[in-house]
Enzyme design. Structure first.
Site, PDB file in Angstrom:
ATOM      1  N   LEU A 295      11.015   1.431   7.171  1.00  0.00           N
ATOM      2  CA  LEU A 295      10.371   1.887   5.945  1.00  0.00           C
ATOM      3  C   LEU A 295      11.044   3.188   5.486  1.00  0.00           C
ATOM      4  O   LEU A 295      11.208   4.116   6.290  1.00  0.00           O
ATOM      5  CB  LEU A 295       8.881   2.150   6.187  1.00  0.00           C
ATOM      6  CG  LEU A 295       8.142   2.474   4.890  1.00  0.00           C
ATOM      7  CD1 LEU A 295       7.830   1.201   4.123  1.00  0.00           C
ATOM      8  CD2 LEU A 295       6.872   3.238   5.158  1.00  0.00           C
TER       9      LEU A 295
ATOM     10  N   GLU B  96      12.528   2.701  14.158  1.00  0.00           N
ATOM     11  CA  GLU B  96      11.517   3.676  13.727  1.00  0.00           C
ATOM     12  C   GLU B  96      10.314   3.546  14.641  1.00  0.00           C
ATOM     13  O   GLU B  96      10.339   2.773  15.604  1.00  0.00           O
ATOM     14  CB  GLU B  96      11.129   3.434  12.257  1.00  0.00           C
ATOM     15  CG  GLU B  96      10.531   2.068  11.995  1.00  0.00           C
ATOM     16  CD  GLU B  96      10.093   1.859  10.542  1.00  0.00           C
ATOM     17  OE1 GLU B  96       9.891   2.850   9.813  1.00  0.00           O
ATOM     18  OE2 GLU B  96       9.916   0.688  10.162  1.00  0.00           O
TER      19      GLU B  96
ATOM     20  N   TYR C   5       0.825  -1.204   0.000  1.00  0.00           N
ATOM     21  CA  TYR C   5       0.000   0.000   0.000  1.00  0.00           C
ATOM     22  C   TYR C   5       0.859   1.253   0.000  1.00  0.00           C
ATOM     23  O   TYR C   5       2.084   1.198   0.147  1.00  0.00           O
ATOM     24  CB  TYR C   5      -0.965  -0.004   1.182  1.00  0.00           C
ATOM     25  CG  TYR C   5      -0.350   0.307   2.534  1.00  0.00           C
ATOM     26  CD1 TYR C   5       0.495  -0.592   3.178  1.00  0.00           C
ATOM     27  CD2 TYR C   5      -0.617   1.521   3.173  1.00  0.00           C
ATOM     28  CE1 TYR C   5       1.048  -0.298   4.415  1.00  0.00           C
ATOM     29  CE2 TYR C   5      -0.073   1.816   4.414  1.00  0.00           C
ATOM     30  CZ  TYR C   5       0.758   0.907   5.033  1.00  0.00           C
ATOM     31  OH  TYR C   5       1.303   1.201   6.254  1.00  0.00           O
TER      32      TYR C   5
HETATM   33  C1  LIG Z   1       6.472   1.660   9.660  1.00  0.00           C
HETATM   34  C2  LIG Z   1       6.422   3.029   9.057  1.00  0.00           C
HETATM   35  N1  LIG Z   1       7.544   3.772   9.042  1.00  0.00           N
HETATM   36  C3  LIG Z   1       7.561   5.013   8.521  1.00  0.00           C
HETATM   37  C4  LIG Z   1       6.417   5.592   7.991  1.00  0.00           C
HETATM   38  C5  LIG Z   1       6.467   6.986   7.412  1.00  0.00           C
HETATM   39  O1  LIG Z   1       6.425   6.961   6.009  1.00  0.00           O
HETATM   40  P1  LIG Z   1       5.892   8.222   5.162  1.00  0.00           P
HETATM   41  O2  LIG Z   1       6.677   9.404   5.619  1.00  0.00           O
HETATM   42  O3  LIG Z   1       6.171   7.863   3.761  1.00  0.00           O
HETATM   43  O4  LIG Z   1       4.435   8.375   5.487  1.00  0.00           O
HETATM   44  C6  LIG Z   1       5.222   4.855   7.975  1.00  0.00           C
HETATM   45  C7  LIG Z   1       4.008   5.437   7.404  1.00  0.00           C
HETATM   46  O5  LIG Z   1       2.921   4.966   7.573  1.00  0.00           O
HETATM   47  C8  LIG Z   1       5.221   3.540   8.514  1.00  0.00           C
HETATM   48  O6  LIG Z   1       4.106   2.790   8.519  1.00  0.00           O
END
Ligand SMILES: Cc1ncc(COP(=O)(O)O)c(C=O)c1O
Length: 284
Positions: free
Chosen positions: A201, A177, A31
């Protein structure tokens, strides 16, 4: 609400997915969440890059090409007018008799919906939020934005039950994270965020913060954050497309720095808000 499902734009109440969909049975899908300000998607190409990387990593053929994704998002946003919004976009491996191995001749299920994007609570600017640390029990491919989120869900719920907003996940003595956000700490005035690898991520907001720091001459390092670094941090932030840059002012019940959102956060937040405004005006 009008949603997109497999080529159609239809009311949410009429959208139907089979009980044999592998997203439902296995969490077999990926997603994206794309924030939209003033009708413009923030870092759309980067979100689509990440979607394509996630699809390739789980070996789902991309159901649409770049132009197809852009066109679908444009039409879906037209169907759901509003100011600040976010698009949730999901691709599963499709519908098939239940078997772990990939089915033959199945096309992916593509679903997208638009949600209102509520700006961060202004009180948070004054008080920040609480976070709690816990072991990172996820798998070893956290770089894939998979819909299979059970470990993230359990971590977040444990945080909520501890009276906190987010969980900060620890693996091998390092903070990776948040359960749904990336991590930044400030020590000796320098911002540090863990390097991108399979343990986290690659957040689009994270990359934007790294870029804004470079643009504005704010010192930033991509380096591992040990538990000691985390506990000694002057500031802790969590970033995501929907949370923006969230200052953490209590970690495991202990104040972070002086217990208030810090000056480096305030500076970065200003640059982030300026970026959003420039996006609304079509200048970035
Ligand atoms: C596990 C995780 N890390 C980091 C992020 C942050 O990603 P982004 O800045 O692309 O929303 C998300 C976003 O939902 C996430 O689920």
């Amino acid at each position: 609400m009008t949603v997109y499902l497999n080529g159609e734009y239809l009311p949410e109440s009429e959208a139907r997915v089979s009980v044999l969909d592998r997203g439902f049975l296995f969490g077999d899908g990926v997603y994206e969440v794309v924030p939209v300000y003033g009708g413009r998607c923030l870092r759309l190409e980067e979100h689509l890059d990440r979607l394509e990387r996630s699809l390739a990593a789980v070996r789902i053929e991309p159901p649409l090409d770049r132009a197809g994704w852009r066109d679908m998002l444009t039409r879906l946003l037209e169907h759901n007018p509003g100011e600040d919004r976010s698009v949730y976009l999901q691709v599963t491996r499709g519908v098939a008799r239940r078997d772990h191995a990939f089915p033959a001749d199945t096309s992916p299920t593509v679903f997208a919906m638009v949600n209102a994007l509520t700006p961060p609570d202004p009180a948070v600017r004054e008080t920040g939020v609480a976070a709690v640390t816990m072991p990172d029990t996820r798998w070893s491919r956290c770089d894939i934005k998979a819909i299979t989120l059970l470990a993230n869900i359990l971590a977040r719920q444990q945080a909520v039950e501890a009276g906190a907003t987010e969980a900060i996940l620890m693996r091998g003595g390092r903070a990776t994270e948040g359960a749904a956000s990336n991590l930044f700490v400030v020590g000796d005035g320098v911002i540090v965020t863990p390097p991108k690898d399979q343990s986290l991520l690659p957040g689009i907001t994270r990359d934007l913060v790294v870029e804004l720091a470079a643009d504005h001459g704010i010192p930033l390092m991509e380096a591992p954050v040990t538990e000691a670094d985390l506990r000694a941090a002057e500031e802790i932030w969590l970033t995501s497309s929907t949370k923006e840059i969230l200052p953490v002012t209590r970690l495991d019940g202990v104040p972070v720095g002086d217990g208030r959102p810090g000056p480096v956060w305030a500076r970065m937040m200003k640059h982030y808000q300026t970026y959003k405004q420039q996006l609304r005006e079509g200048r970035v």
